[in-house]
Scaffold this motif. Structure first.
Motif, PDB file in Angstrom:
ATOM      1  N   ASP A   1       0.851  -1.186   0.000  1.00 14.42           N
ATOM      2  CA  ASP A   1       0.000   0.000   0.000  1.00 14.42           C
ATOM      3  C   ASP A   1       0.894   1.247   0.000  1.00 14.42           C
ATOM      4  O   ASP A   1       1.539   1.570   0.998  1.00 14.42           O
ATOM      5  N   ALA A   2       0.891   1.940  -1.151  1.00 19.81           N
ATOM      6  CA  ALA A   2       1.813   3.070  -1.341  1.00 19.81           C
ATOM      7  C   ALA A   2       1.645   4.147  -0.272  1.00 19.81           C
ATOM      8  O   ALA A   2       2.611   4.828   0.087  1.00 19.81           O
ATOM      9  N   SER A   3       0.407   4.282   0.260  1.00 19.73           N
ATOM     10  CA  SER A   3       0.185   5.330   1.264  1.00 19.73           C
ATOM     11  C   SER A   3       0.833   4.968   2.602  1.00 19.73           C
ATOM     12  O   SER A   3       0.959   5.805   3.497  1.00 19.73           O
ATOM     13  N   ARG A   4       1.209   3.718   2.762  1.00 23.24           N
ATOM     14  CA  ARG A   4       1.854   3.302   4.013  1.00 23.24           C
ATOM     15  C   ARG A   4       3.315   2.917   3.799  1.00 23.24           C
ATOM     16  O   ARG A   4       3.892   2.125   4.538  1.00 23.24           O
ATOM     17  N   LEU A   5       3.893   3.447   2.729  1.00 20.78           N
ATOM     18  CA  LEU A   5       5.317   3.221   2.463  1.00 20.78           C
ATOM     19  C   LEU A   5       5.963   4.575   2.194  1.00 20.78           C
ATOM     20  O   LEU A   5       5.485   5.356   1.378  1.00 20.78           O
ATOM     21  N   GLY A   6       7.021   4.860   2.910  1.00 17.06           N
ATOM     22  CA  GLY A   6       7.675   6.157   2.718  1.00 17.06           C
ATOM     23  C   GLY A   6       9.149   5.996   2.439  1.00 17.06           C
ATOM     24  O   GLY A   6       9.811   5.121   2.996  1.00 17.06           O
ATOM     25  N   LYS A   7       9.649   6.830   1.556  1.00 15.99           N
ATOM     26  CA  LYS A   7      11.083   6.764   1.249  1.00 15.99           C
ATOM     27  C   LYS A   7      11.809   7.792   2.113  1.00 15.99           C
ATOM     28  O   LYS A   7      11.425   8.954   2.136  1.00 15.99           O
ATOM     29  N   ARG A   8      12.826   7.362   2.817  1.00 20.52           N
ATOM     30  CA  ARG A   8      13.627   8.286   3.624  1.00 20.52           C
ATOM     31  C   ARG A   8      14.514   9.101   2.704  1.00 20.52           C
ATOM     32  O   ARG A   8      14.971   8.610   1.679  1.00 20.52           O
ATOM     33  N   THR A   9      14.747  10.340   3.084  1.00 18.79           N
ATOM     34  CA  THR A   9      15.621  11.172   2.270  1.00 18.79           C
ATOM     35  C   THR A   9      17.076  10.808   2.563  1.00 18.79           C
ATOM     36  O   THR A   9      17.475  10.699   3.728  1.00 18.79           O
ATOM     37  N   HIS A  10      17.812  10.572   1.483  1.00 19.79           N
ATOM     38  CA  HIS A  10      19.219  10.201   1.619  1.00 19.79           C
ATOM     39  C   HIS A  10      19.968  11.292   2.378  1.00 19.79           C
ATOM     40  O   HIS A  10      19.913  12.461   2.011  1.00 19.79           O
ATOM     41  N   ASN A  11      20.643  10.908   3.440  1.00 20.61           N
ATOM     42  CA  ASN A  11      21.385  11.875   4.241  1.00 20.61           C
ATOM     43  C   ASN A  11      22.600  11.176   4.851  1.00 20.61           C
ATOM     44  O   ASN A  11      22.495  10.431   5.824  1.00 20.61           O
ATOM     45  N   ALA A  12      23.721  11.409   4.225  1.00 18.00           N
ATOM     46  CA  ALA A  12      24.940  10.709   4.640  1.00 18.00           C
ATOM     47  C   ALA A  12      25.317  11.055   6.083  1.00 18.00           C
ATOM     48  O   ALA A  12      25.734  10.172   6.843  1.00 18.00           O
ATOM     49  N   GLU A  13      25.140  12.317   6.471  1.00 15.59           N
ATOM     50  CA  GLU A  13      25.527  12.735   7.833  1.00 15.59           C
ATOM     51  C   GLU A  13      24.686  12.031   8.891  1.00 15.59           C
ATOM     52  O   GLU A  13      25.193  11.614   9.929  1.00 15.59           O
ATOM     53  N   ALA A  14      23.390  11.909   8.615  1.00 15.52           N
ATOM     54  CA  ALA A  14      22.497  11.230   9.569  1.00 15.52           C
ATOM     55  C   ALA A  14      22.502   9.717   9.354  1.00 15.52           C
ATOM     56  O   ALA A  14      21.710   8.977   9.935  1.00 15.52           O
ATOM     57  N   LYS A  15      23.408   9.264   8.495  1.00 17.60           N
ATOM     58  CA  LYS A  15      23.561   7.830   8.177  1.00 17.60           C
ATOM     59  C   LYS A  15      22.288   7.200   7.600  1.00 17.60           C
ATOM     60  O   LYS A  15      21.960   6.051   7.901  1.00 17.60           O
ATOM     61  N   VAL A  16      21.564   7.976   6.805  1.00 17.42           N
ATOM     62  CA  VAL A  16      20.410   7.425   6.095  1.00 17.42           C
ATOM     63  C   VAL A  16      20.887   7.091   4.687  1.00 17.42           C
ATOM     64  O   VAL A  16      21.223   7.980   3.908  1.00 17.42           O
ATOM     65  N   ARG A  17      20.957   5.809   4.374  1.00 18.29           N
ATOM     66  CA  ARG A  17      21.478   5.396   3.062  1.00 18.29           C
ATOM     67  C   ARG A  17      20.471   5.694   1.963  1.00 18.29           C
ATOM     68  O   ARG A  17      19.258   5.770   2.207  1.00 18.29           O
ATOM     69  N   ALA A  18      20.978   5.822   0.758  1.00 18.06           N
ATOM     70  CA  ALA A  18      20.101   6.047  -0.396  1.00 18.06           C
ATOM     71  C   ALA A  18      19.191   4.834  -0.572  1.00 18.06           C
ATOM     72  O   ALA A  18      19.581   3.710  -0.276  1.00 18.06           O
TER      73      ALA A  18
END
Ligand SMILES: [Zn+2]
Length: 326
Positions: free
Chosen positions: A49-66
């Motif tokens: 369900d696309a409304s319950r899936l979110g993509k995190r924004t890539h942020n190398a400093e906060a260690k959020v991988r692409a």
């Protein structure tokens, strides 16, 4: 005038690939469309369900991988690489795409050394390139339960790897084949090909392989080796009499020859001599998978071949340790 034509995947050139996917995030977004053609799906709970899936924004400093997704249903995170040959790889997906393209485009194969130079220059790691290439070959493999070969199927055996040594035994010169590995190929004329390493080439093993991989009504063609002398008990069989210098003949309008399987061997041998140098028995199976994959997709563009391969990366894992265990 066309100004925005960046090519569809089947028109990909190396330049387009590098331009369209300059970094990991863009490359992963593309891979997601191949992995989930019907939309992103959580690998943990199956939520689509696309409304319950979110993509995190890539942020190398906060260690959020692409390419990191978060599932609203189970609360877990995932990337499209989970459960594929790319899982656990620290190599960014844009480099993986280039590697896929280079391997799929190299008719006679590309060495790990060459791959390393293309991706990282002289400073790169040979080990990483070698492992990448083997994971790509692993992905190219077909499942064991695929359909049997049918119609006209040419069969032949050959010996690859190592160098032919000339030995003197009892005052006679003989060719030593002990460092070579026997390979058997079955090729549908105008169709697909299947190759395998065969520990011991004898009538029984050949017969078992032919029965396993060909349909009951397949019309088999081989050379006139004694290894195939009783093949007619299990399959329609047409031998070509190579010892009488007979290479192709027409019988009732049917061309009897093994030219297709022989030209496929020529390609394997050229790639092993040219690009892979020494291929150990342990890894030969994977080189055969690559050769078969290319043969089976020889009539399409390099880009289309790459996409076909990328679609096969799911459900395949290959880790470094078993690969290098002696
Ligand atoms: Zn979930």
């Amino acid at each position: 005038m066309k100004t925005t034509n960046h090519g569809t995947p089947d028109e990909f050139t190396l330049l387009e690939l590098a331009r369209r996917f300059p970094d990991e995030a863009t490359a992963l977004a593309y891979f997601e469309t191949l992995r989930w053609p019907d939309g992103v799906q959580c690998v943990h709970c199956g939520n689509a369900d696309a409304s319950r899936l979110g993509k995190r924004t890539h942020n190398a400093e906060a260690k959020v991988r692409a390419g990191l997704w978060e599932c609203g249903a189970c609360g877990k995170q995932f990337r499209s690489t989970i459960g594929t040959i790319f899982e656990d790889s620290h190599i960014p997906m844009n480099k993986w795409l280039i590697a896929w393209y280079l391997i799929c485009g190299a008719k006679k194969g590309i060495s790990a050394m060459q791959l390393k130079r293309h991706l990282w220059g002289d400073k790169g790691s040979y080990k990483s390139a070698w492992f990448m290439a083997h994971r790509i070959r692993h992905a190219m493999a077909d499942p064991a339960f695929i359909a049997k070969l049918s119609g006209t199927v040419e069969i032949d055996e050959t010996y690859v790897g190592g160098k032919t040594r000339i030995e003197y035994k009892d005052g006679r010169m003989t060719k030593a084949m002990d460092n070579k590995t026997p390979v058997v190929s079955l090729v549908e004329r105008d169709g697909t090909k299947r190759s395998m390493v065969m520990e011991r080439v004898n009538s029984a093993n050949l017969r078992a392989a032919i029965v396993e991989h060909t349909a009951e009504d397949a019309r088999t063609m081989t050379d006139d080796s004694r290894l195939y002398s009783r093949l007619n008990e299990v399959r329609e069989h047409h031998p070509v009499n190579h010892s009488k210098k007979q290479y192709a003949l027409r019988k009732n309008g049917v061309l009897i020859s093994t030219n297709t399987v022989e030209s496929s061997f020529a390609l394997i041998k050229r790639s092993i001599v040219g690009a892979f140098h020494h291929v150990s028995k342990k890894h030969l199976g994977r080189y055969l998978v690559e050769a078969d994959f290319k043969w089976n997709h020889r009539k399409i563009s390099d880009g289309e071949r790459m996409v076909k391969g990328l679609r096969k990366t799911g459900g395949k894992r290959l880790t470094y340790k078993p690969l290098t265990r002696k």
